[in-house]
Design a protein around this motif. Structure first.
Motif, short mmCIF file in Angstrom:
data_model
loop_
_atom_site.label_atom_id
_atom_site.label_comp_id
_atom_site.label_asym_id
_atom_site.label_seq_id
_atom_site.Cartn_x
_atom_site.Cartn_y
_atom_site.Cartn_z
N ARG A 145 1.03 -1.09 -0.07
CA ARG A 145 -0.03 -0.03 0.11
C ARG A 145 0.91 1.05 -0.11
O ARG A 145 1.83 1.16 0.57
CB ARG A 145 -0.78 0.02 1.18
N ASN A 146 0.63 2.13 -0.86
CA ASN A 146 0.94 3.59 -0.70
C ASN A 146 -0.07 4.46 -0.23
O ASN A 146 -1.12 4.48 -0.72
CB ASN A 146 1.50 4.09 -2.22
N HIS A 147 0.12 5.31 0.72
CA HIS A 147 -0.99 6.13 1.22
C HIS A 147 -0.55 7.67 1.19
O HIS A 147 0.66 8.03 1.66
CB HIS A 147 -1.37 5.95 2.76
N ASP A 148 -1.43 8.48 0.61
CA ASP A 148 -1.25 9.97 0.60
C ASP A 148 -1.92 10.51 1.61
O ASP A 148 -3.16 10.58 1.37
CB ASP A 148 -1.44 10.28 -1.03
N LYS A 149 -1.55 11.11 2.55
CA LYS A 149 -2.58 11.77 3.51
C LYS A 149 -2.98 12.96 3.34
O LYS A 149 -4.09 13.30 3.72
CB LYS A 149 -1.24 11.97 5.08
N SER A 150 -2.30 13.63 2.37
CA SER A 150 -3.20 14.99 1.81
C SER A 150 -4.08 14.76 0.97
O SER A 150 -4.85 15.79 0.79
CB SER A 150 -2.00 15.92 1.44
N GLY A 151 -4.37 13.63 0.46
CA GLY A 151 -5.40 13.56 -0.73
C GLY A 151 -6.67 13.54 -0.32
O GLY A 151 -7.16 13.35 0.93
N ASP A 152 -7.60 13.87 -1.22
CA ASP A 152 -8.96 14.03 -0.87
C ASP A 152 -9.15 15.09 0.32
O ASP A 152 -9.81 14.73 1.33
CB ASP A 152 -9.82 12.62 -0.53
N SER A 153 -8.48 16.16 0.16
CA SER A 153 -8.73 17.35 1.15
C SER A 153 -8.31 16.95 2.45
O SER A 153 -9.10 16.81 3.49
CB SER A 153 -10.25 17.80 1.12
N ASN A 154 -7.19 16.03 2.56
CA ASN A 154 -6.67 15.79 3.84
C ASN A 154 -7.68 14.43 4.55
O ASN A 154 -7.09 14.22 5.58
CB ASN A 154 -6.57 16.89 5.06
N ARG A 155 -8.24 13.95 3.73
CA ARG A 155 -8.98 12.58 4.33
C ARG A 155 -8.23 11.51 3.99
O ARG A 155 -8.37 10.22 4.52
CB ARG A 155 -10.37 12.60 3.87
N GLY A 156 -7.23 11.55 2.94
CA GLY A 156 -6.38 10.44 2.63
C GLY A 156 -6.55 9.38 1.41
O GLY A 156 -8.06 9.30 1.33
N LEU A 157 -5.99 9.26 0.58
CA LEU A 157 -6.13 8.29 -0.35
C LEU A 157 -5.11 7.10 -0.46
O LEU A 157 -3.82 7.60 -0.14
CB LEU A 157 -6.06 9.10 -1.68
N SER A 158 -5.24 5.99 -0.82
CA SER A 158 -4.37 5.00 -0.93
C SER A 158 -4.41 4.36 -2.41
O SER A 158 -5.44 4.35 -2.94
CB SER A 158 -4.59 4.01 0.11
N ASN A 159 -3.25 3.78 -2.74
CA ASN A 159 -3.07 2.93 -3.65
C ASN A 159 -2.82 1.46 -2.89
O ASN A 159 -1.99 1.43 -2.38
CB ASN A 159 -2.13 3.02 -4.67
N ASP A 160 -3.62 0.29 -3.38
CA ASP A 160 -3.50 -1.10 -2.77
C ASP A 160 -3.21 -2.07 -3.97
O ASP A 160 -3.87 -1.97 -4.90
CB ASP A 160 -4.58 -1.47 -1.79
#
Length: 293
Positions: free
Chosen positions: A171-186
């Motif tokens: 998993r890679n997780h971008d904490k700032s994605g989706d207005s700081n709600r976070g987005l992930s690639n799994d």
């Protein structure tokens, strides 16, 4: 179409590694730069060189320093993400015919080509189990491609259930994605050595972070590697089921790597991305030679 003789994927490498025994642990250092031998600039064709930094010859790929202990590795610097190193089956990565350049796998810092700057790395192996964790530490938004509290994690199990079988999750997780709600690639991945010279592989990605060659959605990839004499043939097919139905696509890729010697190989290949909605298919032909010093 655009034709040119180039190494536009920054495939060429120049690096240094060292290891020093400190008794109960070892100090390990690693620095690697990438560059293009055809035009001398480590950038894409779109760069107009308005900024001198954009036209530099060498571009840092990874650089890190850490300690290898009895419990595992801990280090800091820039690293390849576990999302890239675990379940990495495309032998043509970083070339014109690479799957990630056509949506066959995810791309970008949070995709299968990801390298992370200013990060802390933890890595350990326990028998057939391998665990890796990477965490971004930088608060400098202009000088790092990942930010503080972004994280990557990978888990791989090999040769435990069946000899030659590998399975895992990353998993890679971008904490700032989706207005700081976070987005992930799994990513779920698996490979199996069917017989001597023949192996099959599979990856299934749930992508929330759009890349250059794909939108958000699901990417499913499968293929095989077949070794015959001095030749290693790779065949792969992929399907991109994007959240926006008009951007669905399929990818097919075939290549042959011929080993001319222990240090030199010649690769020829073809990759095609067909878009189901509006838009033209993308076709790439590749012919290249690699020499390892």
């Amino acid at each position: 179409s655009v034709d040119s003789i180039r190494d536009n994927g920054q495939k060429s490498r120049l690096g240094i590694k060292f290891k020093e025994n400190l008794g109960s642990m070892s100090l390990i250092g690693n620095a690697e730069w990438k560059f293009d031998i055809a035009d001398g600039t480590a950038t894409s064709d779109a760069t107009n060189c308005s900024n001198a930094q954009d036209c530099r010859t060498f571009n840092l790929h990874i650089g890190n320093l850490g300690f290898q202990t009895a419990l595992g590795y801990i280090g800091m610097g820039s690293f390849e993400s576990p999302y890239r190193t675990m379940g990495h089956y495309d032998h043509n990565m970083d070339t014109a015919i690479a799957l990630n350049n056509h949506g066959g796998t995810s791309d970008g810092a949070f995709g299968q080509a990801g390298t992370w700057d200013s990060s802390l790395s933890l890595h350990t192996k326990l028998g057939p189990l391998e665990i890796a964790y990477l965490r971004g530490l930088s608060e400098q938004t202009n000088n790092a491609n990942v930010q503080k509290s972004d994280y990557a994690v990978g888990l791989r199990i090999a040769d435990m259930v069946l000899p030659g079988l590998e399975v895992g999750f990353a998993r890679n997780h971008d904490k700032s994605g989706d207005s700081n709600r976070g987005l992930s690639n799994d990513k779920v991945f698996a490979s199996y050595k069917v017989m001597p010279g023949l192996g099959v592989f599979f990856t299934d990605e749930e992508v929330e972070i759009a890349g250059t060659n794909h939108a958000a959605g699901d990417i499913r990839t499968m293929g095989l590697h077949y070794t015959m004499g001095h030749n290693m043939i790779q065949i792969a097919v992929a399907e991109g089921n994007m959240d926006a139905a008009t951007t669905d696509y399929d990818v097919v890729s075939i290549s042959n790597q011929m080993n001319l010697s222990k240090a030199t190989d010649l690769t020829i290949g073809y990759t095609r991305k067909g878009i189901e909605g509006s838009g033209n298919a993308v076709r790439s032909y590749g012919l290249g030679i690699t020499h390892k010093f």
